[in-house]
Design a protein around this motif. Structure first.
Motif, short mmCIF file in Angstrom:
data_model
loop_
_atom_site.label_atom_id
_atom_site.label_comp_id
_atom_site.label_asym_id
_atom_site.label_seq_id
_atom_site.Cartn_x
_atom_site.Cartn_y
_atom_site.Cartn_z
N ASN A 98 20.26 -47.68 37.10
CA ASN A 98 21.43 -47.49 37.93
C ASN A 98 22.11 -48.85 38.06
O ASN A 98 21.59 -49.73 38.76
N PRO A 99 23.27 -49.04 37.43
CA PRO A 99 23.91 -50.36 37.45
C PRO A 99 24.42 -50.78 38.82
O PRO A 99 24.78 -51.95 39.00
N ASP A 100 24.43 -49.88 39.78
CA ASP A 100 24.85 -50.24 41.13
C ASP A 100 23.74 -50.93 41.92
O ASP A 100 23.99 -51.50 42.98
N TYR B 120 18.09 -55.67 39.68
CA TYR B 120 16.92 -55.63 38.80
C TYR B 120 15.71 -55.56 39.73
O TYR B 120 15.14 -56.57 40.11
N ILE B 121 15.39 -54.34 40.12
CA ILE B 121 14.33 -54.11 41.10
C ILE B 121 13.33 -53.13 40.53
O ILE B 121 13.59 -52.45 39.54
N SER B 122 12.19 -53.06 41.19
CA SER B 122 11.14 -52.15 40.78
C SER B 122 11.66 -50.71 40.70
O SER B 122 12.35 -50.25 41.60
N GLY B 123 11.38 -50.05 39.60
CA GLY B 123 11.80 -48.66 39.41
C GLY B 123 13.21 -48.51 38.85
O GLY B 123 13.60 -47.41 38.49
N ASN B 124 13.97 -49.59 38.80
CA ASN B 124 15.34 -49.52 38.29
C ASN B 124 15.54 -50.37 37.04
O ASN B 124 16.63 -50.43 36.51
N THR B 125 14.49 -51.00 36.57
CA THR B 125 14.61 -51.93 35.45
C THR B 125 13.66 -51.53 34.33
O THR B 125 12.48 -51.27 34.57
#
Length: 135
Positions: A82-84, A87-92
């Motif tokens: 999700n580009p919104d 760079y966090i856990s579960g999104n990278t």
């Protein structure tokens, strides 16, 4: 067998399993953290998660073997699902450069408001239809 300029193992084809060197991983992470600092983007991924991410050399999208050669489309890159979000856990995830560029175009398409939402939906439905026909 020796290491090439980019850290990949020479004497083996790229399709064979390749591991990323510790030095390469450290440089990529440091660069991404620096980029995030300057762009005010969150970077919050544990060392254990990063180790796990780099243990797999397959691109999350097309499944191709990623490389560390910056001249190739298969260069390993960080991708935000999700580009919104940052760079966090579960999104990278790690993806190859070409897949990341194509996803960025899709993200830009849905974020830009030049084309009205109703038309975007029609265009996406048409694109999905064309993709379904390729199966």
């Amino acid at each position: 067998v020796s290491q090439s300029r980019y850290g990949s193992v020479t004497g083996k084809s790229e399709s064979q399993a390749m591991t990323f060197s510790f030095e390469y991983i450290a440089r990529r992470i440091a660069k991404k953290i620096q980029d995030c600092f300057y762009s005010n983007t969150e970077f919050n991924i544990s060392a254990l998660e990063l180790k796990e991410m780099f243990s797999n050399n397959k691109c999350a999208y097309p499944g191709r073997t990623m490389t560390i050669d910056p001249t190739k489309d298969t260069l390993v890159t960080f991708e935000r699902i999700n580009p919104d979000l940052g760079y966090i856990s579960g999104n990278t995830i790690l993806v190859c450069k070409r897949a990341n560029q194509q996803k960025a175009m899709l993200d830009a398409f849905y974020k830009d408001d030049f084309i009205p939402l109703e038309m975007k939906i029609k265009l996406m439905r048409k694109a999905l239809y064309q993709l379904e026909k390729k199966k």
